[in-house]
Design a protein around this motif. Structure first.
Motif, short mmCIF file in Angstrom:
data_model
loop_
_atom_site.label_atom_id
_atom_site.label_comp_id
_atom_site.label_asym_id
_atom_site.label_seq_id
_atom_site.Cartn_x
_atom_site.Cartn_y
_atom_site.Cartn_z
N GLY A 11 0.82 -1.20 0.00
CA GLY A 11 0.00 0.00 0.00
C GLY A 11 0.85 1.26 0.00
N TRP A 12 1.89 1.26 0.84
CA TRP A 12 2.79 2.42 0.86
C TRP A 12 3.54 2.57 -0.45
CZ3 TRP A 12 2.48 6.49 3.64
CH2 TRP A 12 1.96 6.43 4.92
N HIS A 14 2.50 1.61 -3.39
CA HIS A 14 1.49 2.08 -4.33
C HIS A 14 1.28 3.59 -4.15
CE1 HIS A 14 -2.70 1.19 -6.24
NE2 HIS A 14 -2.25 2.35 -6.63
N TYR A 15 1.19 4.03 -2.92
CA TYR A 15 1.00 5.45 -2.61
C TYR A 15 2.16 6.28 -3.13
CZ TYR A 15 0.41 9.65 0.28
OH TYR A 15 0.27 10.94 0.72
N ARG A 16 3.38 5.82 -2.91
CA ARG A 16 4.56 6.56 -3.37
C ARG A 16 4.62 6.62 -4.90
NH1 ARG A 16 7.12 3.30 0.76
NH2 ARG A 16 7.15 4.53 2.66
N GLN A 19 1.96 9.12 -6.04
CA GLN A 19 2.40 10.49 -5.80
C GLN A 19 3.43 10.93 -6.83
OE1 GLN A 19 3.73 10.78 -1.71
NE2 GLN A 19 1.98 12.12 -1.27
N VAL A 33 -3.67 12.47 -3.95
CA VAL A 33 -3.48 11.02 -3.83
C VAL A 33 -3.74 10.67 -2.37
CG1 VAL A 33 -1.87 9.11 -4.07
CG2 VAL A 33 -1.78 11.02 -5.68
N ARG A 34 -4.66 9.76 -2.14
CA ARG A 34 -5.01 9.36 -0.77
C ARG A 34 -4.42 7.98 -0.48
NH1 ARG A 34 -10.08 11.35 -2.66
NH2 ARG A 34 -10.44 13.42 -1.81
N PHE A 35 -3.80 7.87 0.68
CA PHE A 35 -3.23 6.60 1.09
C PHE A 35 -4.32 5.55 1.23
CE2 PHE A 35 -2.11 3.66 4.55
CZ PHE A 35 -1.10 2.98 3.91
N ASP A 37 -7.02 5.11 -0.42
CA ASP A 37 -7.41 4.55 -1.72
C ASP A 37 -6.37 3.53 -2.21
OD1 ASP A 37 -9.67 6.13 -1.73
OD2 ASP A 37 -8.72 7.73 -2.90
N CYS A 38 -5.11 3.86 -1.98
CA CYS A 38 -4.04 2.94 -2.39
C CYS A 38 -4.08 1.66 -1.57
CB CYS A 38 -2.68 3.62 -2.24
SG CYS A 38 -2.48 5.06 -3.29
#
Length: 99
Positions: A11-12, A14-16, A19, A33-35, A37-38
Motif C-alpha cells: 500500500g505504501w 502504491h501510494y509513493r 504520488q 493522492v489518498r493513502f 485509496d491505495c
C-alpha cells in the motif's frame, strides 16, 4: 490468512508510485493522492489473489477427478459402450487443461 504487513508495504509503495506519477504529470496538477485509496486497492488485489488460488485448487481437483473417471471407464465390460462418455470427459479435460 492475509499477510497484513506485506499488504501495508504494498500500500505504501502504491501510494509513493501514485504520488510520483501525479507530480511528474502536469495534467494531473492539483490531484490529491489518498493513502486509503491505495491501501484499499492493495487489499482488493490480495483478496483477488486468494480467490484465484482457490479457483485454481478447484480446477486441479476437477482435472484429477476427470482423469480418474476416464481410467475407470477402461474397467467396464466389453459390451458397455463408453465412446461417447470418454469423448465428453476428454473434451472437458482438454478444456480445463488449456485454461
Amino acid at each position: 490468512m492475509f499477510n497484513r504487513s506485506e499488504i501495508m508495504k504494498a500500500g505504501w509503495a502504491h501510494y509513493r508510485r501514485a504520488q510520483a506519477y501525479v507530480a511528474s504529470n502536469p495534467y494531473l496538477r492539483g490531484t490529491i493522492v489518498r493513502f486509503g485509496d491505495c491501501l484499499k486497492a492493495e487489499w482488493k488485489r490480495a483478496k483477488a489473489q486468494v480467490a484465484k488460488a482457490k479457483l485454481d485448487a478447484a480446477v486441479v481437483a476437477r482435472i484429477d477427478a476427470l482423469k480418474a473417471e476416464i481410467l475407470t471407464l477402461d474397467c467396464k465390460a466389453f459390451g458397455v459402450r463408453i465412446g461417447a462418455v470418454r469423448a465428453a470427459l476428454s473434451a472437458e479435460l482438454a478444456k480445463l487443461e488449456v485454461a
